[in-house]
Motif scaffolding. Structure first.
Motif, PDB file in Angstrom:
ATOM      1  N   GLY A   1       0.550  -0.968   0.141  1.00  0.00           N
ATOM      2  CA  GLY A   1      -0.064  -0.097   0.240  1.00  0.00           C
ATOM      3  C   GLY A   1       0.644   1.433   0.254  1.00  0.00           C
ATOM      4  O   GLY A   1       2.156   1.508  -0.453  1.00  0.00           O
ATOM      5  N   ILE A   2       0.252   1.883   0.148  1.00  0.00           N
ATOM      6  CA  ILE A   2       0.940   3.730  -0.090  1.00  0.00           C
ATOM      7  C   ILE A   2       0.509   4.091   1.572  1.00  0.00           C
ATOM      8  O   ILE A   2       1.751   5.245   1.552  1.00  0.00           O
ATOM      9  CB  ILE A   2      -0.014   4.545  -0.948  1.00  0.00           C
TER      10      ILE A   2
ATOM     11  N   ALA B   1      -2.548  -3.607  -5.276  1.00  0.00           N
ATOM     12  CA  ALA B   1      -1.885  -4.061  -7.059  1.00  0.00           C
ATOM     13  C   ALA B   1      -1.982  -2.696  -7.905  1.00  0.00           C
ATOM     14  O   ALA B   1      -1.535  -2.823  -8.937  1.00  0.00           O
ATOM     15  CB  ALA B   1      -1.501  -5.115  -7.919  1.00  0.00           C
ATOM     16  N   ASP B   2      -3.300  -2.465  -8.334  1.00  0.00           N
ATOM     17  CA  ASP B   2      -3.652  -1.657  -8.564  1.00  0.00           C
ATOM     18  C   ASP B   2      -3.830  -0.136  -7.963  1.00  0.00           C
ATOM     19  O   ASP B   2      -4.288   0.456  -8.739  1.00  0.00           O
ATOM     20  CB  ASP B   2      -5.479  -1.846  -9.183  1.00  0.00           C
ATOM     21  N   GLN B   3      -3.306   0.120  -6.673  1.00  0.00           N
ATOM     22  CA  GLN B   3      -2.759   1.236  -6.271  1.00  0.00           C
ATOM     23  C   GLN B   3      -1.508   1.291  -6.198  1.00  0.00           C
ATOM     24  O   GLN B   3      -0.851   1.015  -5.879  1.00  0.00           O
ATOM     25  CB  GLN B   3      -3.334   1.547  -4.874  1.00  0.00           C
ATOM     26  N   ALA B   4      -1.389   2.259  -7.375  1.00  0.00           N
ATOM     27  CA  ALA B   4      -0.093   2.920  -7.465  1.00  0.00           C
ATOM     28  C   ALA B   4       0.777   2.567  -8.309  1.00  0.00           C
ATOM     29  O   ALA B   4       1.778   3.095  -9.057  1.00  0.00           O
ATOM     30  CB  ALA B   4       1.026   3.231  -5.858  1.00  0.00           C
ATOM     31  N   SER B   5       0.684   0.998  -8.482  1.00  0.00           N
ATOM     32  CA  SER B   5       1.581   0.282  -9.078  1.00  0.00           C
ATOM     33  C   SER B   5       1.154   0.318 -10.607  1.00  0.00           C
ATOM     34  O   SER B   5       2.759  -0.089 -11.375  1.00  0.00           O
ATOM     35  CB  SER B   5       1.664  -0.936  -8.878  1.00  0.00           C
TER      36      SER B   5
ATOM     37  N   GLY C   1      -0.522   3.494   7.692  1.00  0.00           N
ATOM     38  CA  GLY C   1      -1.068   2.155   8.318  1.00  0.00           C
ATOM     39  C   GLY C   1      -0.910   1.043   7.898  1.00  0.00           C
ATOM     40  O   GLY C   1      -1.589  -0.056   8.488  1.00  0.00           O
ATOM     41  N   LEU C   2      -1.603   0.444   6.730  1.00  0.00           N
ATOM     42  CA  LEU C   2      -1.413  -0.084   5.956  1.00  0.00           C
ATOM     43  C   LEU C   2      -0.415  -1.068   6.124  1.00  0.00           C
ATOM     44  O   LEU C   2      -0.360  -2.227   6.378  1.00  0.00           O
ATOM     45  CB  LEU C   2      -1.858  -0.149   4.300  1.00  0.00           C
ATOM     46  N   ARG C   3       0.998  -0.548   5.281  1.00  0.00           N
ATOM     47  CA  ARG C   3       2.040  -1.161   5.585  1.00  0.00           C
ATOM     48  C   ARG C   3       2.815  -1.674   7.042  1.00  0.00           C
ATOM     49  O   ARG C   3       3.111  -2.972   7.444  1.00  0.00           O
ATOM     50  CB  ARG C   3       3.560  -0.139   5.361  1.00  0.00           C
ATOM     51  N   ARG C   4       1.933  -0.970   8.462  1.00  0.00           N
ATOM     52  CA  ARG C   4       2.430  -1.236   9.322  1.00  0.00           C
ATOM     53  C   ARG C   4       1.303  -2.609   9.913  1.00  0.00           C
ATOM     54  O   ARG C   4       1.874  -3.880  10.564  1.00  0.00           O
ATOM     55  CB  ARG C   4       2.149  -0.346  10.756  1.00  0.00           C
ATOM     56  N   GLN C   5       0.509  -2.156   9.848  1.00  0.00           N
ATOM     57  CA  GLN C   5      -0.602  -3.318   9.315  1.00  0.00           C
ATOM     58  C   GLN C   5      -0.101  -4.745   9.079  1.00  0.00           C
ATOM     59  O   GLN C   5      -0.611  -6.254   9.386  1.00  0.00           O
ATOM     60  CB  GLN C   5      -2.022  -3.167   9.174  1.00  0.00           C
ATOM     61  N   THR C   6       0.743  -4.830   7.839  1.00  0.00           N
ATOM     62  CA  THR C   6       0.946  -5.963   6.809  1.00  0.00           C
ATOM     63  C   THR C   6       1.810  -6.978   7.491  1.00  0.00           C
ATOM     64  O   THR C   6       2.224  -8.366   8.102  1.00  0.00           O
ATOM     65  CB  THR C   6       1.197  -5.217   5.622  1.00  0.00           C
ATOM     66  N   GLN C   7       3.180  -5.266   8.042  1.00  0.00           N
ATOM     67  CA  GLN C   7       4.650  -6.061   9.263  1.00  0.00           C
ATOM     68  C   GLN C   7       4.023  -6.590  10.357  1.00  0.00           C
ATOM     69  O   GLN C   7       4.613  -8.042  10.154  1.00  0.00           O
ATOM     70  CB  GLN C   7       5.079  -4.950   9.726  1.00  0.00           C
ATOM     71  N   VAL C   8       2.780  -6.009  11.322  1.00  0.00           N
ATOM     72  CA  VAL C   8       2.790  -7.394  12.513  1.00  0.00           C
ATOM     73  C   VAL C   8       2.158  -8.901  11.975  1.00  0.00           C
ATOM     74  O   VAL C   8       2.592  -9.259  12.662  1.00  0.00           O
ATOM     75  CB  VAL C   8       1.937  -5.494  13.983  1.00  0.00           C
TER      76      VAL C   8
END
Length: 855
Positions: free
Chosen positions: A151-152, A242-246, A155-162
């Motif tokens: 994501g961009i 994958a449709d966001q920013a990529s 919050g989403l990066r942190r959630q995925t990392q956890v």
């Protein structure tokens, strides 16, 4: 070693070098087991290929037979799921689906490859769980590096990392090298990539799709030592959302492509619930088009998706009334109310003050009642309400004090316990709760008194949280059960999970498929409180989500069909149905109008303007005109009580299609497109559709005079209670047996046959195989529903009288034949052009390494 342990060794070798090579090695020391293990491995290959979701990936060499007990990461993950008390079926589903993804990646002993795939999930449906399983299994086959682009937003990066820390790193802590953590995105380390890649442990990076972050990844990998180490290191890149920013961005897309080019043995897999931009990438360019495979994740058990909430329209091939209408969970906010909840036109967001309308008050109160109901059942989990009216932060902030005011008033009412105050809450509970029956999930209904005992504590605990990039008090589910009303915009509209979401108030304007679907945070799992969620939105938004449910169903059906036909994404393009007022996506890429065929189709009208006198009268006159011309030019017949007029010339039917007025919500019945299709068939080398059958199907209502002595009883078609202004939705007009109303087959016999069988009957008839069928349905203006009590008999599918101001004319069309290029026309779908794409093996090995390895 025992036989299972020996087979695990065999399978591990065979996954990398092939079953034949493994059997040859085993024959030297264990000849009696070599062929047995080879057959078992090949059976496992078939099981994995056949047991997962449909995939567009024809012609790939099978190599992955599934995980073995000798693996490290997947068995640890499976044990963690068991520890968390996941049902056995759910674990098996994750195992099968993730194995299917792995099976469609290149065999890891190849010298080099460039694989690009796409996994299509559902919004809030467990895509992260799937790619966690894929990561574990590819780590078990010796992938050296895993990069997750998450994501961009932080919050989403942190959630995925956890999540990945919990399910991967912490389970086998000494077997991972992690370069990011919960609070830290990727930073260039002091040690070179070559040192880590040679450690024997997979390197895990969870990075935000941010230009500065991705440039640091490039800087770390784009050195002589790192490039040399990457030549022999299989790398997995997971692109979440994958449709966001990529896709088609000035900075992020080139950086992702640059990272992939640094890796000679690279598997890129995009994950998204809204793949519209991805399937529109130009396939003949060096971009992120999913050339290797497109995979449909199955809808998980217990998942609440667009179909379950909004229903969808029927598509070709479905029987009568089989398309779901959705549970009665949507409450309509009028456009007048919506103007009070968001700035309109040039109104300044900074000066905007929302009004706490009846819809807002009802939504908030229902959130508290529903949360109290969950607690009455012993469910003390997170409970969230979403309010999304604007992307403007000033608007978010303007809601806080009014919402705190509603909370303060509720506290006073409940503290007083006055009968009059409590009566308001009781009325809302009794009106709402019966509209979705708890018995559908096998549980006993709750009473208001059950709920009232828990209500004061729920109201008191509720926090009003503003969640946007400027706010400090963000949603945080890490500290005990949360009860929160979350007001936000973009940070709440993609990827991030709102735990225990019960109520949504959503009146934000949006004009693209992917934007709307991703904003649907209410999609997901509602285990234990399935009957309680509610959504407040405008009728136009509800209609848009229903259309999107149909689009999603058709898109997934395309992927399923291509798999059955053994076609790859470079041989056939996924089609996306268009909408009169919604864009598919802002990144249309190489999309262009697709040619589709009406051959074999059964079309029918569903929506009507029942209060428009001129509209109804014009359609009645069009029906009378086509009957009059059909009687004059054709031959009269009858089948039971149905009127059948045969040998009607095509121009008669085409004039009717021109004069008949179709509701704008029925793009598949576009008269100009239908006439264009008929013209094309008439002008083909082997002309068809020059003659038609025109039939009138009677019902049990009052008699309607259609002229020329044609008088028939009208059919009864009540309307769904969908609260869309000025539009009556009858759902199903045409019975499947009407497809053969002009054939010599008894109605009862036709009813027993499937749609496909009836279609074959028509195509086999020597006369009708080249003829079209137009069916006229005079619909009774009153059309009382056969079920009177919507709340008791069918609360999910309430109906009310059609209540039209004149007879309504419904229309059905049946076209013969099978779809083919020669009989297609430009229609209401978009797809990419694959004409110039090379059809060679686009992502297999540049060279196969045949060096043998001793067992």
């Amino acid at each position: 070693m025992s036989d299972p342990e020996l087979y695990a060794v065999f399978a591990e070798f065979a996954r990398t070098h092939g079953a034949a090579a493994a059997a040859d090695r085993f024959k030297r020391s264990l000849p009696e087991l070599a062929e047995t293990f080879r057959k078992q491995f090949e059976d496992d290959l078939v099981r994995v290929q056949a047991g997962g979701p449909p995939v567009i990936a024809a012609g790939r060499n099978a190599w992955y037979s599934g995980p073995t007990d000798a693996d490290l990461h997947w068995p640890a993950l499976r044990r963690e799921f068991e520890r968390q008390n996941w049902p056995k079926d759910r674990i098996c589903d994750v195992d099968r689906a993730s194995s299917t993804v792995v099976a469609h990646t290149p065999r890891p002993d190849l010298t080099a490859w460039d694989a690009k795939g796409l996994v299509v999930g559902y919004v809030q449906s467990g895509k992260t769980t799937n790619f966690t399983g894929v990561i574990a299994k590819l780590a078990d086959v010796k992938y050296k590096m895993i990069i997750v682009l998450s994501g961009i937003h932080n919050g989403l990066r942190r959630q995925t990392q956890v999540r990945l820390d919990e399910l991967l790193k912490n389970l086998t802590a000494d077997q991972w090298v992690t370069m990011t953590d919960e609070s830290t995105d990727f930073m260039v380390p002091t040690h070179h990539a070559s040192a880590l890649l040679s450690s024997g442990k997979p390197v895990l990076i969870v990075a935000k799709k941010n230009a500065a972050v991705l440039k640091r990844v490039v800087k770390w990998l784009d050195t002589p030592n790192s490039r040399d180490a990457l030549k022999s290191a299989p790398v997995l890149v997971i692109d979440d959302e994958a449709d966001q920013a990529s896709v088609a961005t000035a900075q992020i897309n080139p950086l992702i492509r640059r990272i992939l080019k640094l890796m000679p043995k690279c598997t890129y897999i995009g994950y998204t619930a809204t793949p519209f931009a991805n399937v529109f990438i130009a396939p003949n360019q060096d971009d992120l088009y999913p050339k290797s495979f497109i995979l449909n994740l199955p809808r998980p058990e217990g998942y609440f998706g667009p179909e379950m909430i909004f229903g969808r329209d029927e598509v070709e091939g479905e029987g009568d009334g089989t398309a779901p209408d959705g549970y009665d969970m949507v409450r309509i906010v009028s456009e007048d109310e919506a103007r009070m909840l968001r700035p309109m036109g040039k109104t300044s967001a900074a000066d905007f003050e929302p009004e706490m309308t009846d819809s807002v008050v009802d939504a908030v109160r229902w959130f508290w009642l529903a949360t109290a109901a969950r607690r009455a059942r012993g469910d003390f989990g997170h409970s969230t309400m979403l309010i999304h009216t604007s992307v403007k932060i000033d608007v978010h902030e303007s809601f806080k004090d009014p919402l705190l005011g509603i909370q303060a008033q509720a506290k006073r009412q409940l503290a007083r316990g006055d009968d009059g105050d409590i009566a308001e809450w009781r009325k809302l509970w009794e009106q709402e709760y019966v509209r979705v029956p708890s018995s559908d999930w096998g549980r006993e209904p709750l009473t208001f008194d059950d709920v009232l005992r828990r209500l004061p504590a729920v109201v008191d605990e509720t926090a009003v949280v503003l969640d946007n990039y400027r706010s400090q008090d963000r949603l945080d589910y890490s500290q005990g059960p949360v009860v929160a009303i979350a007001v936000g915009g973009n940070t709440l509209s993609r990827g991030l999970t709102l735990e225990g979401l019960v109520v949504s108030l959503f009146v934000r304007g949006a004009t693209a498929y992917d934007t709307l679907l991703q904003m649907g945070r209410w999609f997901g799992y509602r285990t234990g409180y399935e009957e309680l969620p509610r959504i407040w939105m405008t009728s136009s938004l509800a209609a848009a989500f229903r259309h999107l449910a149909t689009v999603e169903h058709e898109m997934r059906d395309d992927i399923d069909r291509y798999q059955r036909q053994d076609l790859t994404p470079t041989q056939v393009a996924v089609r996306i149905r268009t909408h009169p007022s919604l864009r598919i996506t802002a990144k249309m890429g190489a999309a262009q109008t697709a040619e589709v065929s009406y051959a074999g189709s059964r079309l029918q009208t569903r929506y009507f303007f029942t209060r428009d006198v001129d509209w109804l009268e014009a359609n009645l006159e069009a029906a009378r005109a086509v009957i009059q011309e059909s009687v004059r030019h054709g031959t009269s017949d009858s089948k039971g009580q149905a009127v059948v007029l045969r040998d009607v010339p095509a121009p008669v039917v085409q004039r009717f299609l021109t004069n008949y007025r179709v509701h704008p919500d029925s793009p598949d019945m576009d008269p100009s497109l239908l006439n264009k299709y008929i013209d094309r068939q008439l002008g083909s080398d082997s002309p068809t559709l020059s003659r038609w059958s025109v039939c009138v199907v009677p019902g049990t209502g009052p008699t309607v005079d259609l002229g020329n002595g044609v008088e028939v009883a009208s059919v009864i078609r009540s309307q769904l209670d969908d609260e869309v202004p000025s539009r009556a939705d009858i759902k199903t007009l045409m019975s499947k047996q009407d497809r053969v109303v002009d054939l010599s087959i008894a109605v009862g016999d036709a009813q027993k046959r499937t749609e496909a069988q009836l279609k074959d009957l028509r195509d086999a008839d020597p006369e009708l195989r080249d003829r079209g069928l137009l069916v006229i349905y005079p619909i009774d203006a009153v059309s009382e529903p056969t079920q009177k009590s919507k709340s008791q008999l069918d609360p999910r599918n309430p109906r009310r009288p059609l209540d039209a101001v004149n007879t309504v004319i419904g229309v059905g069309l049946v076209f013969p034949g099978q779809p083919a290029e020669k009989n297609s026309v430009i229609a209401t779908h978009l797809a990419v052009d694959l004409t110039d794409v090379e059809q060679d093996d686009v992502d297999e090995a540049i060279e196969t390494d045949t060096e043998s390895v001793e067992v």
